[in-house]
Design a protein around this motif. Structure first.
Motif, PDB file in Angstrom:
ATOM      1  N   ALA A  54       0.843  -1.196   0.000  1.00  0.00           N
ATOM      2  CA  ALA A  54       0.000   0.000   0.000  1.00  0.00           C
ATOM      3  C   ALA A  54       0.874   1.241   0.000  1.00  0.00           C
ATOM      4  O   ALA A  54       1.990   1.229   0.516  1.00  0.00           O
ATOM      5  N   LEU A  56       0.754   5.683   0.374  1.00  0.00           N
ATOM      6  CA  LEU A  56       0.076   6.957   0.634  1.00  0.00           C
ATOM      7  C   LEU A  56       1.098   8.048   0.355  1.00  0.00           C
ATOM      8  O   LEU A  56       2.146   8.092   0.997  1.00  0.00           O
ATOM      9  N   GLY A  75       0.853   3.502   9.822  1.00  0.00           N
ATOM     10  CA  GLY A  75       1.215   4.696   9.068  1.00  0.00           C
ATOM     11  C   GLY A  75       0.947   5.916   9.927  1.00  0.00           C
ATOM     12  O   GLY A  75       0.364   5.817  11.006  1.00  0.00           O
ATOM     13  N   TYR A  86      -7.976  11.333   2.045  1.00  0.00           N
ATOM     14  CA  TYR A  86      -6.791  10.915   1.290  1.00  0.00           C
ATOM     15  C   TYR A  86      -6.980   9.478   0.814  1.00  0.00           C
ATOM     16  O   TYR A  86      -7.679   8.695   1.448  1.00  0.00           O
ATOM     17  N   ILE A  88      -5.465   5.821  -0.131  1.00  0.00           N
ATOM     18  CA  ILE A  88      -4.362   4.867   0.040  1.00  0.00           C
ATOM     19  C   ILE A  88      -4.558   3.784  -1.013  1.00  0.00           C
ATOM     20  O   ILE A  88      -5.616   3.154  -1.069  1.00  0.00           O
ATOM     21  N   ASN A  98      -8.724   1.393  -3.704  1.00  0.00           N
ATOM     22  CA  ASN A  98      -8.415   2.607  -2.961  1.00  0.00           C
ATOM     23  C   ASN A  98      -9.107   2.572  -1.611  1.00  0.00           C
ATOM     24  O   ASN A  98     -10.291   2.287  -1.523  1.00  0.00           O
ATOM     25  N   LEU A 101      -8.727   7.530   3.701  1.00  0.00           N
ATOM     26  CA  LEU A 101      -8.201   7.939   5.000  1.00  0.00           C
ATOM     27  C   LEU A 101      -8.786   9.323   5.301  1.00  0.00           C
ATOM     28  O   LEU A 101      -8.551  10.280   4.561  1.00  0.00           O
TER      29      LEU A 101
END
Ligand SMILES: [Zn+2]
Length: 280
Positions: A54, A56, A75, A86, A88, A98, A101
């Protein structure tokens, strides 16, 4: 049979992916975070594919096994992160999805401090030392090492918090510094415990931090203990969760005995309290 099914459930964001070959769940906890917070991504029900990957904002997550078909990664988002949603990107085998976040707004407290000018303006020699130490720390945060942490992280002291992470400090009405750690009250000589299992990568005196210990918990996670009166460990020691690493003091730039407890997650300074709150 349906190829894909996506569900969003409150209070946590849960994404369920079902295909003929594999069915798995991806969950971000907590469901909403604040700038500077640590969060976890947990993926369960993986049957055929290998470990997930993953990303970000170009930063890779390090997934650890959490049982059969289960992977977990930690994270963090920077304290300057703007509130919003957001994305990720999660890759599992040939599949990509996707995850959302959610970063919500927070008003960090502001503290006005008046200090003698010689404590604020550094001499050229001190400036050089500070720069040298900052470079060294940057190298430490980039270290890639195997996972040593086991289970949840703990606070190094059981005392109250005096200054929270993210507090904006305005010194002599001009210099602004963001507090990137949690200050905990403590008496001189009080025992400071390791937040989790880790390897001592630094145990020495720094200009600002005074006697400082840094523990590398593996996979880009570090905890930092500053202003100590003395050390109870040396570099390369591997300590277990709760082991005494040092003692509360007031060394370095400190106005009285207390512990500055810091956390780094993949080179990002994060709120230690948010890390401790995660059930791992
Ligand atoms: Zn502090």
């Amino acid at each position: 049979m349906k190829i894909k099914l996506t569900l969003s459930l409150l209070p946590s964001i849960l994404v369920v992916f079902i295909t003929c070959a594999d069915a798995f769940q991806a969950k971000i906890l907590p469901s909403e975070i604040r700038p500077g917070d640590v969060f976890s991504i947990k993926i369960t029900g993986i049957k055929t594919a290998g470990p997930p990957a993953a990303v970000l904002k170009n930063k890779q997550f390090n997934f650890n096994s959490c049982g059969e078909g289960c992977f977990i990664a930690l994270g963090a988002v920077d304290v300057e992160t703007r509130p919003g949603i957001y994305r990720i990107k999660l890759h599992l085998g040939k599949k990509m999805l996707n995850l959302k976040l959610v970063v919500r707004r927070i008003n960090f407290p502001t503290l006005f401090l008046t200090l003698p000018e010689d404590k604020v303006t550094l001499s050229p020699e001190d400036m050089k030392r500070v720069e040298r130490e900052a470079e060294r720390l940057k190298t430490i945060w980039k270290t890639a090492s195997d996972r040593l942490w086991e289970g949840s992280f703990m606070l190094p002291l059981e005392n109250d918090i005096s200054t929270i992470f993210g507090t904006k400090r305005i010194i002599n009405r001009k210099k602004i510094s963001i507090h990137k750690g949690t200050d905990m009250r403590g008496k001189e000589g009080e025992e400071v415990k390791a937040s989790n299992r880790g390897r001592v990568v630094l145990a020495e005196e720094l200009f600002f931090g005074g006697n400082t210990i840094i523990l590398d918990h593996g996979h880009g996670i570090f905890t930092i203990y500053m202003h100590l009166s003395a050390f109870n460990v040396k570099p390369e020691d591997v300590v277990s969760r709760g082991e005494i690493v040092g003692f509360v003091g007031s060394t370095g730039r400190s106005s009285g005995p207390h512990l500055h407890f810091g956390v780094k997650v993949t080179e990002t300074s994060a709120d230690p309290v948010s890390l401790v709150k995660l059930k791992l």
